[in-house]
Design an enzyme around this catalytic site. Sequence first.
Site, PDB file in Angstrom:
ATOM      1  N   HIS A 158       0.205  -1.235  -0.030  1.00 28.27           N
ATOM      2  CA  HIS A 158       0.140  -0.005   0.212  1.00 28.27           C
ATOM      3  C   HIS A 158       0.950   1.192  -0.257  1.00 28.27           C
ATOM      4  CE1 HIS A 158      -4.177  -0.882   0.335  1.00 28.27           C
ATOM      5  NE2 HIS A 158      -3.824  -2.084   0.966  1.00 28.27           N
ATOM      6  N   GLU A 191      -7.551 -12.155 -27.355  1.00 27.41           N
ATOM      7  CA  GLU A 191      -6.847 -11.877 -27.067  1.00 27.41           C
ATOM      8  C   GLU A 191      -6.058 -13.396 -27.465  1.00 27.41           C
ATOM      9  OE1 GLU A 191      -5.885 -11.009 -22.532  1.00 27.41           O
ATOM     10  OE2 GLU A 191      -8.839 -11.500 -22.123  1.00 27.41           O
ATOM     11  N   ASP A 194      -1.804 -11.426 -23.738  1.00 23.00           N
ATOM     12  CA  ASP A 194      -1.859 -12.876 -24.126  1.00 23.00           C
ATOM     13  C   ASP A 194      -2.261 -12.797 -25.767  1.00 23.00           C
ATOM     14  OD1 ASP A 194      -1.906 -13.876 -21.899  1.00 23.00           O
ATOM     15  OD2 ASP A 194      -3.915 -13.026 -20.950  1.00 23.00           O
ATOM     16  N   CYS A 226      -6.412  -3.319 -24.955  1.00 23.16           N
ATOM     17  CA  CYS A 226      -6.264  -2.558 -23.428  1.00 23.16           C
ATOM     18  C   CYS A 226      -4.688  -3.179 -22.569  1.00 23.16           C
ATOM     19  CB  CYS A 226      -7.227  -3.131 -21.673  1.00 23.16           C
ATOM     20  SG  CYS A 226      -8.403  -4.895 -22.677  1.00 23.16           S
TER      21      CYS A 226
HETATM   22  C1  PEP Z   1      -3.703  -8.867 -22.249  1.00 24.14           C
HETATM   23  O1  PEP Z   1      -3.535 -10.156 -21.820  1.00 24.14           O
HETATM   24  O2  PEP Z   1      -3.140  -7.983 -22.484  1.00 24.14           O
HETATM   25  C2  PEP Z   1      -5.080  -7.877 -20.831  1.00 24.14           C
HETATM   26  C3  PEP Z   1      -5.267  -6.593 -20.388  1.00 24.14           C
HETATM   27  O3  PEP Z   1      -5.240  -8.969 -19.633  1.00 24.14           O
HETATM   28  P1  PEP Z   1      -3.568  -9.517 -19.065  1.00 24.14           P
HETATM   29  O4  PEP Z   1      -2.651  -8.367 -19.130  1.00 24.14           O
HETATM   30  O5  PEP Z   1      -5.053  -9.197 -17.405  1.00 24.14           O
HETATM   31  O6  PEP Z   1      -4.129 -10.790 -19.152  1.00 24.14           O
HETATM   32 MG    MG Z   2      -4.783 -11.310 -20.683  1.00 23.63          MG
END
Ligand code: PEP
Ligand code: MG
Length: 551
Positions: free
Chosen positions: A188, A430, A454, A501
Amino acid sequence: MILMQGKGVSKGVVKGPIYFYQRGAVTISTAKAADLEKEKQRLEEAKEKSMEQLGALADKAREEAGDESAMLFETHAMFVEDEDFVDCMNNALDEEQCTAERAVEIAGEQFAAMLAAMDDAYMQARAADIKDVARRILNNLMGMVEGGIDSEEPVILAADDLAPSETLQLDKSRILGFITQGGSGNSHTAILARTMGIPAICGLGDSLREELNGRLAYIDGETGKVAIDPDDITLAAFQAKYEKQQEMKVLMETMKGKADVTLDGREMMVYCNIGSPEDVAAVLTNDGQGIGLFRSEFLYLAASDYPTEEEQFKAYKEVAAAMDGKRVVIRTLDIGADKQVGYFELQKEENPALGVRAIRICLNRPEVFRTQLRALYRASAYGKVAIMFPMITSVWEVRECKRACQKVMAELDAEGIPYNKETEIGIMIETPASVLVAGELAKEVDFFSVGTNDLTQYTLACDRQANDLGKFFDPHHPAVLRALKMATDAAHKAGIWIGICGELGADLSLLETFLAIGIDELSVSPSSVLPLRSEIRKSIAKTCTLEKLEC
Ligand code: PEP
Ligand code: MG
């Protein structure tokens, strides 16, 4: 020159004198108590006082570091009253016939050791919290005042490890940075340092010695480097970075409130990735236009048992309400593979990244899924919530997810519980399979969000966790970029939006490629929002090319 290497947990370059945190040393007697009842009474009073202090600290945290930081002290208050912790203190009193101080010391050590021995990094980091709580009760028993900074000039605060309440009680105007021997990026204190925008480095180990007290140090919270008496080259490098950082700060401030639009009028939605409600403060400070990925699994990772519908609802509602009508994409739990949660009792797998993870767990365990969906739909009444499913490979999976949503909505209707019937549903792209059937998938949902972490792993057959794959793990690989283009074309053909993302979204060297591909949204860490906005506003979408998709 003395050069130390730790882990940078909050970005920024600063220079200043090192100042070791003053913490009153305590010696606790192990002698038997004269009057056990009186010790019990003293313990009760110290606990009560601790609760009052934590209430006040929560208010202060809310004012200084945003609403979510207050949660930290509310959690500490929960620790003070935690049944097992209280039992442990009372048992120590009865069994050892000791003083209240000794009982608190025993219970604090036992609990911290238990948490530190857990497999889960988040729970390990909570050992610092329980030590902090025990120290607070002890201070109250002994009438001691918390340590602090006895220095008029701003300092780089050094410590073995800083407890969160110690961090928050410090006068921030006198702190240039934090450096600690222990700690982790998950702690934290690191979270608070990031929220307050103070550079911080942890894990410096024994190289951070008390005799360095008072020495002028240069710290880089990005690289984790600390230099004392730097040689000319190191000094020049620090200074250049510092100057650039100052220029950037001024420039970035001017980006707040501006639109994420290119010179030729192409809009890009710039959203943020968060892992907990605590991160919303940073989203707001950095003027994120929404949340493109809320990794909901934090709730599961932080708990010792399945979080209830109510607990989840509270967290999602808080985020949705704080974002005040801006879109909040909450991803359903994505555990398995590298994110293991003990109480799920997942079977050990040879290749967990290819195993029962993410949406596969939800579809195999309808009750777990239902609980989360109920919490998500209930939260949708308090903001613009969108629900996103991870690790999709097939159309039938999406249809099954949607059926689960329909069922939950029917339940809420029957119970008269409000929710947003228009809640958007999206999926993460992904896996290569999802790219190849993107046309069909796009007809089922309201949006796509590409998880490039991923997608790179599965497209290039490269383990994202492995450190030694070097140039073979290449998110810029034309295959990954072409996959992005295929998914984008499919999304647009079906009239839905598509974002990124994964970490690649913040890669400024690919912004032009993303514009050329036609990506509609980039979801990045809050600190990346303004630099990204600045680049978007300098770009001309119609001149961007797809050359990086060539081999
Ligand atoms: C990704 O796989 O790009 C993603 C955003 O999910 P995570 O990194 O949580 O697997
Ligand atoms: Mg992912």
